[in-house]
Write an enzyme that holds these catalytic residues in place. Structure first.
Site, PDB file in Angstrom:
ATOM      1  N   HIS A 200       0.817  -1.211   0.000  1.00  0.00           N
ATOM      2  CA  HIS A 200       0.000   0.000   0.000  1.00  0.00           C
ATOM      3  C   HIS A 200       0.849   1.260   0.000  1.00  0.00           C
ATOM      4  O   HIS A 200       0.624   2.190  -0.753  1.00  0.00           O
ATOM      5  CB  HIS A 200      -0.879   0.039   1.264  1.00  0.00           C
ATOM      6  N   GLU A 442      43.507  16.891   0.066  1.00  0.00           N
ATOM      7  CA  GLU A 442      42.431  17.719   0.619  1.00  0.00           C
ATOM      8  C   GLU A 442      42.917  18.647   1.729  1.00  0.00           C
ATOM      9  O   GLU A 442      42.131  19.311   2.384  1.00  0.00           O
ATOM     10  CB  GLU A 442      41.262  16.852   1.092  1.00  0.00           C
ATOM     11  N   ASP A 466      37.002  19.191   1.605  1.00  0.00           N
ATOM     12  CA  ASP A 466      37.932  19.545   2.674  1.00  0.00           C
ATOM     13  C   ASP A 466      38.979  20.543   2.206  1.00  0.00           C
ATOM     14  O   ASP A 466      39.385  21.422   2.962  1.00  0.00           O
ATOM     15  CB  ASP A 466      38.627  18.283   3.215  1.00  0.00           C
ATOM     16  N   CYS A 513      37.072  13.928  -6.340  1.00  0.00           N
ATOM     17  CA  CYS A 513      35.879  13.262  -5.805  1.00  0.00           C
ATOM     18  C   CYS A 513      35.099  14.164  -4.853  1.00  0.00           C
ATOM     19  O   CYS A 513      34.128  13.723  -4.242  1.00  0.00           O
ATOM     20  CB  CYS A 513      36.242  11.942  -5.142  1.00  0.00           C
TER      21      CYS A 513
HETATM   22  C1  PEP Z   1      36.237  15.769   0.200  1.00  0.00           C
HETATM   23  O1  PEP Z   1      36.705  16.211   1.252  1.00  0.00           O
HETATM   24  O2  PEP Z   1      36.101  16.448  -0.825  1.00  0.00           O
HETATM   25  C2  PEP Z   1      35.779  14.373   0.110  1.00  0.00           C
HETATM   26  C3  PEP Z   1      35.411  13.845  -1.026  1.00  0.00           C
HETATM   27  O3  PEP Z   1      35.716  13.670   1.262  1.00  0.00           O
HETATM   28  P1  PEP Z   1      34.587  13.861   2.379  1.00  0.00           P
HETATM   29  O4  PEP Z   1      33.548  14.752   1.800  1.00  0.00           O
HETATM   30  O5  PEP Z   1      34.081  12.514   2.695  1.00  0.00           O
HETATM   31  O6  PEP Z   1      35.339  14.470   3.507  1.00  0.00           O
HETATM   32 MG    MG Z   2      37.346  14.874   2.792  1.00  0.00          MG
END
Ligand code: PEP
Ligand code: MG
Length: 597
Positions: A200, A442, A466, A513
């Site tokens: 549902h 970072e 970071d 990333c």
């Molecule tokens: C970042 O710092 O850009 C990263 C990908 O790691 P997190 O966001 O997990 O600190």
């Molecule tokens: Mg990071």
């Protein structure tokens, strides 16, 4: 929305049945949980009266359902109306009615008890059915019985008409009839204990276009009204009391989801190759293995960042090697992925685990987090490394170390990685024959010594979240500083460019990333720097691929060169925005409109 940082973050996993992401306050909904009393009649002369009482409750139930149906017709929920028809049919079903009357007569019991016995019998019969769909329909009989029981006992129904705030409804299950008791415009999502794709809740949620996760088993037990929760109906994940950084990431996801348009999906499976033939490999960032199917659908070619800290969150004990391995095997074993980059855990900062030898720090972002914590708690770290080696035997795996700020750290991490390899080999355990090692860049210090770090690793992955925080001295989770958090700050652009150049000079690949990798506005700036890989929130992938495919490195370099001439962030932003708006009006004008509205 701000989080209560004293509350523990935990994650529940179920089945995402209606896509989308919502963040809000939970409301525990307990619609028809009546607690009937069962008793013997003790005098057969009471039987006719009891049967009358039962029939009256049936009639009342029918009238209520008809009213519910009427109300629902006035709302968006049109399709599930048939479920109410089914409920009315059950109320009138001769077998259901006669069996109950028979129980009252023969056993001389009250109507409540008789209804319960009838329901028990139905449950028995349905349990034996082969077809799982029909088996699941026992819930209709349960709903009807509950309603009859409630009418028998004269209980007042619970309603949430009075709610003034937006809520996410938490319940065992939700029927269309339940929704009639809700102030629907205030409901923004559902999370339930039971149910599957055809339950549902699923039907109602899809009809209302509200994100929903079902089959969570115990969401009603662990979530309290007022808790802040995230419902990710795409991946089937519910996060309770998210910590600030996670909250931020999900806010981003929510925006991306609402901006994601089907027309972009056609770019998902295409390579991100420029018109002058430069290929950028596009990966997906994940936090939960449940996100992998969606990452693949949206065009992730590999997993560029698996944030493993969530294996630690929401549990009292530390995860074992098997716990880690069982997670990683699902990631590296996923079909259609070129490789998976497992980042060793980045706990601390404001990502916390419920069980950690961690003291409260005044300044956790600069505290004992990530690789620093791992190198102190070597056994915890080695448990994870062993599982990564083992997972590597099942599919291409890369390991990525977070928060590297010195050559010593990377050497020490590599030493432990090698130690675990030797130990596993001695024990005869099957492991990856080789493993690429990456350092997250970072911390500004890592940029300064990038040439030295490049001698130690196979690739870099730039964590802009970071890097921006540390280079601009802005707490990434502090809402009051959001206006200063600027990926297009000239300092940030210079830092990133340096990392890429140094990596390429040293002949290693360089990925990004952090969130910046998935920001369409920054796509050509990053292309101009010639990053090799961009890994992002997978919902952003189709749009980024589209931009890259319709651009060239040559034009991107020119854009970058010009952007680097400006002294201030606002000049860079204005220039890049203008440029991108000219190049991709459909993409950026919409964003502009959204920002100004
Ligand atoms: C970042 O710092 O850009 C990263 C990908 O790691 P997190 O966001 O997990 O600190
Ligand atoms: Mg990071």
């Amino acid at each position: 929305m701000t989080t209560d940082q004293t509350k523990k973050t935990f994650v529940l996993k179920g089945i995402g049945v209606s896509p989308g992401v919502v963040i809000g306050r939970a409301y525990r909904f307990d619609p028809l949980d009546s607690q009937p009393s069962f008793y013997k009649l003790n005098d057969s002369s009471l039987i006719p009266k009891e049967i009358q009482r039962f029939k009256k409750a049936l009639k009342e139930s029918e009238l209520q359902l008809l009213k519910v149906q009427e109300n629902l017709k006035k709302t968006k929920i049109a399709e599930p109306l048939y479920i109410i028809d089914v409920h009315i049919l059950i109320l009138k079903d001769k077998k259901f009615v006669n069996r109950t009357i028979k129980y009252i007569r023969r056993l001389e019991i009250n109507a409540e008890w008789a209804v319960r016995l009838t329901l028990d019998r139905y449950e028995q019969i349905f349990e034996g059915l082969e077809d799982s769909y029909i088996r699941g329909r026992i819930s209709d009989v349960q709903y009807v019985s509950q309603r009859v029981l409630r009418n028998l006992s004269g209980e007042k129904k619970e309603t949430i008409w009075g709610i003034s705030e937006e809520i996410i409804v938490i319940a065992k299950d939700i029927s269309p009839a339940d929704t009639a008791q809700m102030k629907l415009e205030k409901v923004i999502g559902f999370a339930t204990d039971t149910g599957g794709r055809t339950s549902h809740t699923a039907i109602v949620a899809r009809d209302m276009e509200l994100p929903a996760v079902v089959g969570l088993d115990n969401v009603t037990r662990v979530v309290r009204t007022g808790d802040e929760i995230i419902v990710d109906g795409i991946s089937g994940v519910v996060v309770v009391n998210p910590y600030p950084e996670m909250l931020k990431r999900y806010e981003e996801k929510k925006l991306l989801y609402s901006a994601a348009r089907d027309e972009y999906l056609k770019y998902a499976k295409l390579p991100a190759v420029t018109t002058d033939n430069y290929l950028v490999q596009i990966g997906g960032n994940i936090e939960f293995v449940e996100e992998i199917p969606s990452a693949i659908v949206h065009g992730a070619e590999y997993i560029g960042l698996y944030r493993t800290e969530f294996i630690y969150i929401g549990r009292q004990d530390l995860p074992t090697e098997e716990d880690h391995f069982n997670n990683y095997r699902q990631v590296v074993g996923a079909k259609d992925l070129l490789w998976s980059t497992i980042r060793t855990f980045d706990l601390g900062g404001d990502k916390f685990s419920s069980n950690q030898k961690q003291v409260k720090e005044l300044n956790p972002q600069m505290g004992l987090r990530a690789i620093r914590f791992c190198l102190k708690e070597v056994e915890i770290f080695k448990t994870q490394l062993r599982a990564i080696w083992r997972a590597g035997a099942l599919g291409k795996t890369k390991v990525l170390f977070p928060m590297i700020s010195s050559v010593e750290e990377i050497r020490e991490a590599k030493k432990l990685l090698e130690e675990t390899r030797q130990e596993l080999l001695t024990q005869g355990v099957k492991i990856a024959s080789e493993m690429e090692i990456g350092a997250m860049i970072e911390v500004p210090a890592a940029v300064e010594i990038a040439d030295k770090l490049a001698q130690e690793v196979d690739f870099f992955s730039i964590g802009t979240n970071d890097l921006i925080q540390y280079s601009l001295a802005i707490d990434r989770a502090n809402e009051r500083l959001t206006y200063l958090y600027e990926p297009l700050h000239p300092a940030v652009l210079r830092l990133i460019k340096r990392i890429v150049d140094v990596a390429h000079e040293a002949n290693i690949r360089v990925a990004m990333c952090g969130e910046m990798a998935g920001d369409p506005l920054c796509a050509l700036i990053l292309l101009g720097m010639k990053l090799d890989e961009l890994s992002m929130n997978h919902l952003a992938i189709p749009r980024i691929k589209r931009i890259i495919r319709e651009s060239s490195v040559e034009e991107s370099k020119k854009l970058l060169e010009k952007a680097l001439t400006f002294s201030t962030s606002s000049e860079v932003r204005a220039y890049v925005q203008d440029y991108m708006m000219g190049r991709f009006p459909d993409e950026f004008q919409k964003e502009e409109e959204q920002n100004s509205s």
